[in-house]
Scaffold this motif. Structure first.
Motif, PDB file in Angstrom:
ATOM      1  N   GLU A 159      -9.658   1.171   1.941  1.00 26.50           N
ATOM      2  CA  GLU A 159      -8.277   1.015   2.413  1.00 26.50           C
ATOM      3  C   GLU A 159      -7.413   2.220   2.092  1.00 26.50           C
ATOM      4  O   GLU A 159      -6.587   2.632   2.908  1.00 26.50           O
ATOM      5  CB  GLU A 159      -7.676  -0.263   1.804  1.00 26.50           C
ATOM      6  N   ILE A 160      -7.587   2.789   0.907  1.00 24.50           N
ATOM      7  CA  ILE A 160      -6.800   3.982   0.573  1.00 24.50           C
ATOM      8  C   ILE A 160      -7.295   5.170   1.407  1.00 24.50           C
ATOM      9  O   ILE A 160      -6.508   6.009   1.842  1.00 24.50           O
ATOM     10  CB  ILE A 160      -6.820   4.260  -0.947  1.00 24.50           C
ATOM     11  N   SER A 161      -8.591   5.208   1.699  1.00 24.60           N
ATOM     12  CA  SER A 161      -9.099   6.227   2.629  1.00 24.60           C
ATOM     13  C   SER A 161      -8.440   6.090   4.000  1.00 24.60           C
ATOM     14  O   SER A 161      -8.084   7.080   4.630  1.00 24.60           O
ATOM     15  CB  SER A 161     -10.606   6.087   2.839  1.00 24.60           C
ATOM     16  N   ILE A 172       0.845  -1.210   0.000  1.00 24.35           N
ATOM     17  CA  ILE A 172       0.000   0.000   0.000  1.00 24.35           C
ATOM     18  C   ILE A 172       0.878   1.257   0.000  1.00 24.35           C
ATOM     19  O   ILE A 172       0.554   2.260  -0.648  1.00 24.35           O
ATOM     20  CB  ILE A 172      -1.024  -0.015   1.171  1.00 24.35           C
ATOM     21  N   ALA A 173       2.032   1.180   0.678  1.00 27.12           N
ATOM     22  CA  ALA A 173       2.932   2.344   0.748  1.00 27.12           C
ATOM     23  C   ALA A 173       3.793   2.474  -0.501  1.00 27.12           C
ATOM     24  O   ALA A 173       4.207   3.584  -0.861  1.00 27.12           O
ATOM     25  CB  ALA A 173       3.839   2.229   1.974  1.00 27.12           C
ATOM     26  N   GLY A 174       4.033   1.364  -1.167  1.00 29.89           N
ATOM     27  CA  GLY A 174       5.073   1.355  -2.201  1.00 29.89           C
ATOM     28  C   GLY A 174       4.591   1.570  -3.627  1.00 29.89           C
ATOM     29  O   GLY A 174       5.401   1.599  -4.546  1.00 29.89           O
ATOM     30  N   ARG A 175       3.298   1.708  -3.821  1.00 28.64           N
ATOM     31  CA  ARG A 175       2.807   1.811  -5.199  1.00 28.64           C
ATOM     32  C   ARG A 175       1.976   3.064  -5.415  1.00 28.64           C
ATOM     33  O   ARG A 175       1.484   3.661  -4.462  1.00 28.64           O
ATOM     34  CB  ARG A 175       1.982   0.570  -5.530  1.00 28.64           C
ATOM     35  N   LYS A 176       1.844   3.441  -6.683  1.00 29.59           N
ATOM     36  CA  LYS A 176       0.973   4.566  -7.057  1.00 29.59           C
ATOM     37  C   LYS A 176      -0.388   3.984  -7.432  1.00 29.59           C
ATOM     38  O   LYS A 176      -0.475   3.150  -8.330  1.00 29.59           O
ATOM     39  CB  LYS A 176       1.542   5.291  -8.282  1.00 29.59           C
ATOM     40  N   ASP A 235      -2.633  -0.675  -9.270  1.00 29.40           N
ATOM     41  CA  ASP A 235      -1.269  -0.162  -9.377  1.00 29.40           C
ATOM     42  C   ASP A 235      -1.071   0.522 -10.735  1.00 29.40           C
ATOM     43  O   ASP A 235      -1.221  -0.099 -11.790  1.00 29.40           O
ATOM     44  CB  ASP A 235      -0.306  -1.351  -9.222  1.00 29.40           C
ATOM     45  N   LYS A 236      -0.710   1.805 -10.691  1.00 29.29           N
ATOM     46  CA  LYS A 236      -0.555   2.600 -11.907  1.00 29.29           C
ATOM     47  C   LYS A 236       0.556   2.066 -12.814  1.00 29.29           C
ATOM     48  O   LYS A 236       0.462   2.126 -14.028  1.00 29.29           O
ATOM     49  CB  LYS A 236      -0.203   4.035 -11.508  1.00 29.29           C
ATOM     50  N   ASN A 237       1.638   1.572 -12.194  1.00 30.13           N
ATOM     51  CA  ASN A 237       2.840   1.266 -12.974  1.00 30.13           C
ATOM     52  C   ASN A 237       3.063  -0.209 -13.238  1.00 30.13           C
ATOM     53  O   ASN A 237       4.158  -0.618 -13.605  1.00 30.13           O
ATOM     54  CB  ASN A 237       4.076   1.827 -12.259  1.00 30.13           C
ATOM     55  N   SER A 238       2.044  -1.014 -13.004  1.00 28.62           N
ATOM     56  CA  SER A 238       2.293  -2.420 -13.292  1.00 28.62           C
ATOM     57  C   SER A 238       1.019  -3.049 -13.832  1.00 28.62           C
ATOM     58  O   SER A 238      -0.081  -2.537 -13.629  1.00 28.62           O
ATOM     59  CB  SER A 238       2.785  -3.137 -12.028  1.00 28.62           C
TER      60      SER A 238
END
Ligand code: ZEM
Length: 292
Positions: free
Chosen positions: A237-239, A205-209, A224-227
């Motif tokens: 969860e992001i909230s 959760i901390a390591g991805r965009k 995940d934006k980059n994968s």
């Protein structure tokens, strides 16, 4: 002889349950290469959590005691979609050990799954008594709604008696398992290795965009934006991750797996005992993990 004797309800004389052996028997049925990511462990953890997480500390109703999810309407509550898989899986164990209550069996299965998939030891004790009818069912809406925000998650877990640190620790269970389109409507796992219990959830959760992705059913989730993996996060969860009071615990657990294990073990042990009227003389088990 007492002539009314034969009319009295038959008290089933079952021999004392060997919980160590029950642990081993559950450990034996976790692996299945044809199911999900190869293990029934995650869905058993979800069963144990949904059996327990209905607790309301003010009315002292709900929790794992009665195993009320055996009955409709609780078995049909949207939050419990898919958990028949887990309940059915445990039926042969129940048949082999008739003396165990469903509440004890389901919570023990959650403990077995966490330990066998690499998680911490969790203190567990028997003492739950099955409800006998739908009267033991809890009202719908006691479990968290993944489409809502952090304030809803707080309301739900505060009602059970947990604080912010415990809420974040417990959510780390999402290192295990996945979302299913035909159960919750969400899709995908939270980690690359969803059958290994670790602090991976917090690292992910901390390591991805994260970017929003619309789902065919009209809902949405974070991906995940980059994968191009199927790794995902629920709206709630992001909230939670973006909440000032929750964030320090996400950071702590991402950095410190030992601390996560310690805090998770305590909070999960507490969760499993919500609403259970223990007499106080029950043996507390700390099961040895099998080497299977
Ligand atoms: Zn979950 N959870 N959960 N959770 N959960 C799902 C799956 C699993 C939330 C939630 O909405 C969802 C806790 C807390 C919270 C597990 C354990 C624990 C799914 C996907 C959703 C939508 C269901 C599906 O489609 O199969 C929310 C909003 C939570 C609050 C923040 C806590 C606490 C848990 C245990 C301690 C597990 C293991 C799964 C994976 C189940 C599986 O079948 O793989």
């Amino acid at each position: 002889h007492n002539s009314t004797h034969s009319l009295a309800p038959q008290k089933t004389e079952s021999k004392p349950v060997d919980y160590e052996q029950v642990y081993k028997d559950i450990a034996d049925i976790l692996e299945d290469n044809d199911y999900d990511d190869g293990s029934f462990g995650p869905v058993l953890v979800r069963l144990a959590w949904h059996a327990s997480g209905t607790y309301d500390k003010d009315s002292k109703t709900g929790g794992s005691n009665a195993a009320s999810m055996r009955f409709a309407p609780e078995s049909e509550h949207g939050a419990n979609a898919g958990l028949k898989v887990a309940r059915d899986l445990l039926e042969p164990i129940k048949a082999k050990y008739p003396g165990i209550s469903y509440g004890d069996l389901w919570t023990l299965a959650g403990v077995v799954a966490i330990q066998e998939l690499g998680g911490p030891t969790i203190a567990w004790r028997p003492g739950r008594t099955d409800g006998v009818s739908a009267q033991s069912c809890t009202p719908d809406g006691r479990l968290p709604d993944a489409g809502k925000k952090e304030d809803h998650i707080r309301d739900i877990f505060y009602r059970m008696g947990f604080n912010d640190q415990e809420i974040v620790a417990l959510t780390g269970a999402h290192a295990l398992g996945r979302c299913h389109t035909d159960r919750s409507g969400f899709d995908g796992p939270w980690s690359e290795q969803p059958t290994i219990f670790s602090n991976e959830y917090f690292k992910v959760i901390a390591g991805r965009k994260w970017v929003k992705k619309d789902l065919p059913n009209g809902g949405w989730q974070w991906v995940d934006k980059n994968s191009d993996t199927t790794i995902m996060m629920l709206p709630a969860e992001i909230s939670m991750y973006n909440d000032k009071a929750f964030r320090p615990y996400f950071d702590l657990y991402a950095k410190d797996n030992d601390r996560f294990f310690e805090d998770f073990s305590k909070a999960f042990g507490t969760l499993m005992e919500l609403g259970v009227p223990f007499k106080g003389d029950e043996k507390v088990y700390r099961f040895k993990t099998t080497n299977a």
